[in-house]
Design a protein around this motif. Sequence first.
Motif, PDB file in Angstrom:
ATOM      1  N   THR A  44       2.149  -5.823   5.118  1.00 12.94           N
ATOM      2  CA  THR A  44       2.706  -6.459   3.928  1.00 12.94           C
ATOM      3  C   THR A  44       3.844  -5.645   3.324  1.00 12.94           C
ATOM      4  OG1 THR A  44       1.071  -5.382   2.501  1.00 12.94           O
ATOM      5  CG2 THR A  44       0.515  -7.562   3.380  1.00 12.94           C
ATOM      6  N   ALA A 169       8.308  -5.059   0.490  1.00 11.32           N
ATOM      7  CA  ALA A 169       7.539  -6.294   0.652  1.00 11.32           C
ATOM      8  C   ALA A 169       8.421  -7.421   1.187  1.00 11.32           C
ATOM      9  CB  ALA A 169       6.918  -6.694  -0.686  1.00 11.32           C
ATOM     10  N   SER A 173       8.009  -9.504   4.722  1.00 10.03           N
ATOM     11  CA  SER A 173       7.851 -10.958   4.729  1.00 10.03           C
ATOM     12  C   SER A 173       8.775 -11.621   5.734  1.00 10.03           C
ATOM     13  CB  SER A 173       8.097 -11.528   3.328  1.00 10.03           C
ATOM     14  OG  SER A 173       9.479 -11.478   2.996  1.00 10.03           O
TER      15      SER A 173
END
Length: 462
Positions: A44, A169, A173
């Motif tokens: 993540t 992050a 993604s």
Amino acid sequence: MSTAGVAGRRRAGRVAAAVVAGLLAVGTAVFTAPAAGAADTAPTRAAVFTRGADPGPRVVTLTMDADWYTPGDVPRVLQILRDNGITAGFGLTGRYVERYPDQVRAIAAAGHKLINHSYDHPAFTGLTSTGRADQLDRAEAAFRRLGLGTDGWFRAPYRDGYLDDGVRADLASRGYWISYDWTFDTTGYRGAGTEVILDRVRRYTVPGAIVLMHLSSESTDTAALPAVIATLRGMGYGFTDPYRSVTRGAIGLHWAALGGRGSVLGVPRTEERVATTAGTAVQWFAGGRVYWREGTGAHEVHGAIGARFVELGSVTSYLGFPLTDETPTPGRTGAYNHFDGGSLYWTPGTGARSVYGAIRAKWASLGWERGFLGFPVSDEVGVVAGRASQFQGGNVYWSATTGAHEVHGAILSRYLALGGTAGRLGLPVSDEYPVPGGRRSDFRGGWLRWDAATGVVTAGYA
């Protein structure tokens, strides 16, 4: 941080200050530590590598960044690296890739690591998540138009936000799980003389250092490159490549022994992370994964077997950790991996199938895939009152009260026609065995006998 010519050196003071601070940072953020208890799932947050993952060996990694203003003397740089047996990393912006496609192809053809350095070199902390994604996607598209890619590696322009949680992050993604930072900059992009560059090399080099240089025609780094290499060697340092620099320990050694990026596993895609609990680890690669557990060592899974393993839940499934690499079966008609809790077998015609427990033990006792049963063509499934696996040459049935037994050939055909485990015969209680004039299998509710002379299968009931 990439070269941006005079225009780049006139960026806002906030960014410039961050750059200067970054130039002096040495070893403050080696790589992000794996979280205890992490699952074998997609990261993540991008892992930041300011130094190599294993900071112990006296090796360094050379990297060069470039933006679009000038191409730099790519042939000269590649020749120097080739003459010295060095594989480097190149952080390139999308607009550099678009403007200088021949140079980019040459860099890739020489085996150097391409790194997404954004499309047009903005400060990432000043962008929204959508803006960051746009920068990544446009740059990657430029590489792909040349038939190339960066394998989810990124380097932050100006080093801006490289440790920012939101930036990391957003990178993750989009599948950018490696943020390939640097330990120190030679400052050749500022026009520093060779002696200044070498002074920085002597002062800031540490084991595992990632050295940043710049490729532009204005940079003095190309001219200083031979002296930089000679100085590092004189200091007792060797050179590793970016690919190897993000691996460590038993996983890194195993990946390298398999052939590194030239193996079926290909390029590292993540850092090494905890797989389940302390004493376990996993690292993802472009073509598969390597798992490690204390006591059993490091083993890889890839291809259709790897995909099925992941589909079943990887190390959190009943299969557990791999105990072997993928291994060809005798005759090379298929392949397998053994795991704590069973095996996965694959052929082009059957796909990857799991077999475990008492059914696997029965199959093994009958010769594995070399026996009359051949390869599994199904995973183990539930049937009335028990479990079953289908093989090329027959089925194996199991229950806690009957154990595991095989049924095959004409007897199996007749058994299935009579309803199989759901029929009057129920589960088998014996393997097929010879009787005068034929063969027989016994079941909870009776038996089936094959007549060798007529080929007829006769049923008898208890």
